[in-house]
Write a protein that holds these residues in place. Sequence first.
Motif, short mmCIF file in Angstrom:
data_model
loop_
_atom_site.label_atom_id
_atom_site.label_comp_id
_atom_site.label_asym_id
_atom_site.label_seq_id
_atom_site.Cartn_x
_atom_site.Cartn_y
_atom_site.Cartn_z
N SER A 157 151.44 -62.54 -0.45
CA SER A 157 151.20 -61.66 -1.25
C SER A 157 151.88 -60.27 -1.01
O SER A 157 152.63 -60.31 0.32
CB SER A 157 149.49 -61.36 -1.33
N ALA A 158 151.74 -59.33 -1.64
CA ALA A 158 152.22 -57.90 -1.27
C ALA A 158 151.93 -57.59 -0.07
O ALA A 158 152.41 -56.78 0.82
CB ALA A 158 152.07 -56.92 -2.41
N ALA A 159 150.54 -57.86 0.14
CA ALA A 159 150.00 -57.27 1.63
C ALA A 159 150.67 -57.95 2.67
O ALA A 159 150.79 -57.39 3.78
CB ALA A 159 148.58 -57.69 1.75
N ALA B 92 144.66 -44.73 2.79
CA ALA B 92 145.58 -45.60 3.31
C ALA B 92 147.15 -45.33 2.63
O ALA B 92 147.37 -45.37 1.35
CB ALA B 92 145.25 -47.20 2.20
N LEU B 93 147.86 -44.99 3.73
CA LEU B 93 149.20 -44.40 3.34
C LEU B 93 150.27 -45.56 3.49
O LEU B 93 150.23 -46.54 4.43
CB LEU B 93 149.69 -43.38 4.30
N HIS B 94 151.13 -45.68 2.53
CA HIS B 94 152.29 -46.71 2.33
C HIS B 94 153.52 -46.30 2.89
O HIS B 94 154.61 -47.06 2.88
CB HIS B 94 152.09 -47.33 1.16
N GLY B 95 153.78 -45.02 3.16
CA GLY B 95 155.13 -44.59 3.50
C GLY B 95 155.68 -45.29 5.06
O GLY B 95 156.70 -45.20 4.94
N ARG C 278 154.41 -47.18 -6.72
CA ARG C 278 153.54 -47.89 -5.68
C ARG C 278 152.19 -47.48 -5.71
O ARG C 278 151.74 -46.19 -5.82
CB ARG C 278 154.27 -47.75 -4.10
N GLY C 279 151.20 -48.22 -5.96
CA GLY C 279 149.89 -47.76 -5.71
C GLY C 279 149.30 -47.46 -7.18
O GLY C 279 148.18 -47.01 -7.36
N PRO D 186 148.10 -52.35 -10.03
CA PRO D 186 147.92 -53.45 -9.17
C PRO D 186 149.50 -53.94 -8.74
O PRO D 186 150.44 -54.19 -9.74
CB PRO D 186 147.22 -54.54 -9.91
N GLU D 187 149.58 -54.44 -7.56
CA GLU D 187 150.88 -54.91 -7.17
C GLU D 187 151.13 -56.10 -7.73
O GLU D 187 150.13 -56.88 -7.97
CB GLU D 187 150.73 -55.14 -5.51
N GLY D 188 152.67 -56.42 -8.44
CA GLY D 188 152.42 -57.57 -9.14
C GLY D 188 152.53 -57.38 -10.60
O GLY D 188 152.85 -58.34 -11.49
N ALA E 23 146.43 -60.24 -10.42
CA ALA E 23 147.49 -59.29 -9.59
C ALA E 23 146.74 -58.30 -8.69
O ALA E 23 147.16 -57.88 -7.57
CB ALA E 23 148.48 -58.85 -10.28
N GLU F 147 142.46 -52.68 -3.09
CA GLU F 147 143.46 -51.74 -3.77
C GLU F 147 142.99 -50.47 -4.27
O GLU F 147 142.33 -50.51 -5.08
CB GLU F 147 144.42 -52.47 -4.64
N LEU G 243 143.83 -47.67 -6.66
CA LEU G 243 145.07 -47.46 -7.42
C LEU G 243 144.94 -46.10 -7.98
O LEU G 243 144.11 -45.46 -8.40
CB LEU G 243 144.89 -48.45 -8.42
N HIS G 244 146.06 -45.37 -8.25
CA HIS G 244 145.96 -44.06 -8.39
C HIS G 244 146.72 -43.72 -9.87
O HIS G 244 146.59 -42.49 -10.10
CB HIS G 244 146.81 -43.20 -7.40
N GLY H 132 150.73 -41.15 -1.95
CA GLY H 132 149.99 -42.22 -0.94
C GLY H 132 151.10 -42.54 0.13
O GLY H 132 150.64 -43.35 0.80
N SER H 133 152.50 -41.91 -0.02
CA SER H 133 153.35 -42.43 1.29
C SER H 133 153.08 -41.46 2.46
O SER H 133 153.11 -42.04 3.72
CB SER H 133 154.82 -42.23 0.80
#
Lengths: 408, 408
Positions: free
Chosen positions: A24-26, A50-53, A215-216, A219-221, B44, B49, B51-52, B216-217
Amino acid sequence: MPGTDTAQIPGTRHTSRRGLLFGSAAAAVTAAAGFAAGSMPADAAEPTEALHGTDTVAFHGHRQPGITTPAPAFASFLALDLIQEPGASTAARRDVLARVLKILSDDAARLMSGRGVLADTQPEMATNPARLTITVGLGQSAVQILDPARVPGWLKDLPAFSIDKLEKAWGQSEVLVQLCSDDQITLHHGRRALEKDLRTLATTVWIQNGFRHSRGSMPEGTTMRNLFGQKDGTANPVEGMLEQAVFGGAGLESWAEGGTSLVLRRIEMDLETWDEVDRPARDFSLGRRQSDGAPLSGQHEFDSPDLRARDDSGFPVISADSHVSRSLAREAHEKILRRGYNYVDGSRAGLIFAAYQADVDRQFVPIQQRLDEADLLNEWTTPIGSAVYAILPGCREGSFLGRELFPD
Amino acid sequence: MPGTDTAQIPGTRHTSRRGLLFGSAAAAVTAAAGFAAGSMPADAAEPTEALHGTDTVAFHGHRQPGITTPAPAFASFLALDLIQEPGASTAARRDVLARVLKILSDDAARLMSGRGVLADTQPEMATNPARLTITVGLGQSAVQILDPARVPGWLKDLPAFSIDKLEKAWGQSEVLVQLCSDDQITLHHGRRALEKDLRTLATTVWIQNGFRHSRGSMPEGTTMRNLFGQKDGTANPVEGMLEQAVFGGAGLESWAEGGTSLVLRRIEMDLETWDEVDRPARDFSLGRRQSDGAPLSGQHEFDSPDLRARDDSGFPVISADSHVSRSLAREAHEKILRRGYNYVDGSRAGLIFAAYQADVDRQFVPIQQRLDEADLLNEWTTPIGSAVYAILPGCREGSFLGRELFPD
């Protein structure tokens, strides 16, 4: 050898190659919480954020990243030609290519893990990798330098298609670097760092920048929308078929173990005339509903299109000339992995069509030939750029991309 | 009237104006979880998650959004000129402007709440607003059409600065629309929708697209880095001073109740020659450390620069010619709100400098004059575009932007 399929990045969790390909994306990224926290003001951080950087993708492995890993929000495709003296010997040309590949491999490993390159003047711009991937391919002339015996038959200009209006500015190059990231500042810095480090060895032929949904934000996907408003990429191979479609398997052979191919086409989309098309005509031309991406024969986006379905009057529900009808894989082996990005370039806009497949001639070309013969969407789309690359296998730590493909 | 300061969007929580102005990032947007869930594949979605994409900012209110609301990741600045018959009467010109402002107000309210505009051919591209804001300003000639008595003294070309090399392509327009969003697809769709709806009334003069770090990064509120690698915007007014700096107060008057001004300059940055500058010279030129943005006289990014600090040899720690030294507000009232975006445009790159302040002449101009006289960074930066706009007050539901400023 599972040991070579994982990368160890200091301060991060390990990322397994299997997770990258099928997870999965996670599982596809390594979340390194607090990785670059030192450069962020503590008072601005909210504990629940929750930061994705700091998410990273592993560079080292049997295959290169950026192919079957989830597509980040932004891409920058960098086309390079090698700088070579006229009449240089094969050995000299091979030396230039080896130096380019060594630098790219070293820089990619650094940048993808959130570090600047050697002598980076702005390493702070690298600390937010945001799933940065760097993927390297070679054009025909470069593989010939590497080893003429390894040039795959499909590594050449695509057949001339009647719909093409190719512009020289977006043509074939000797080397292609695909950079993807969820952060544009990171992406720009990474691309410039590579260009600078290669300055004495390669010149930039073109740069193509593209975008998907952030991103975000969804939903991923979620399948991205192109600039016509259509879901783009619905028919991509599902997990069980992805491996074979991209890297070969029964009936399909990859040009090198762990390698694949990339067809990169710049497809201009006429947003102005498309705006004049009403909803029924849009759906009819595509063969899918613009609203949710479902095939006209079905209810949901991922329903298989039924090309034999007829309406009450006996007419096909999905027109034989619709894009879906023409592009649908006729044979299972035809499936390709589309990983495109939208572009806007002044008043021009369209899609950077990027497709990965084990064999261009057996997978991409038959589909494109059908689209060339008849596709209702052709009225509003024009391929203006085209290039084909052999994507190198991945490399192990301590090695560099393409090393095992050089002779001796 | 607090009742007019909130917007009610079906299916979302209310957003208070106070929250927009002074609240945390979390309060600044309305998270409408599941808002567009119907268009997303359920399988998905991961339950955890956040989402923003469905975050919205209220359009209606005493002031326009997109000024003191947190800056989203992407901006598109759209400059328009009104289409007018030569020799058209004042009444006819006023009618065109009123129609433009009505359309912009209606479209902005729709797009910012995640809906397409009227007769939108791709409303699906609007369902992911991602904090979309649309902000409208007028150039001198447009305010003159609206009401010559309301033209503020500062609404004119900036004084000629010696460092300027202004290109006509990036000059003044009659109308300016600033669109910001955390999603590029949303942003592109929104800008095109406005251009289309205004097609018979206004022509596009230029478009400037820019980027910051992705949503979010990094922690919300992290100062962005410009393409020199510097933190950019550290010295922005803090919460208690923001209101006065942007909308007026003691000693500063805004041109219209709830209105403000925007100075928009395109500043080219020579990344090539900047790359040759070593770290000490970079920090010396800026007066701050590139690494963390702290002034050379301090330890942390938000420490106040001490221009009197001396080193052991008696030399100023922060050079009198450094950018920080020259740009630092000499008087409290000089403070401006910088809300810029990085740009990359082919081989050119730089900063879309966007500054909001109550009074251009009393706030922006003195700072810019000092920078023009001496700023070590001038060696690597060149203003190539410049425009000044009066930003309209906000509008209430049922009204349109600028309505109360038309005569009669």
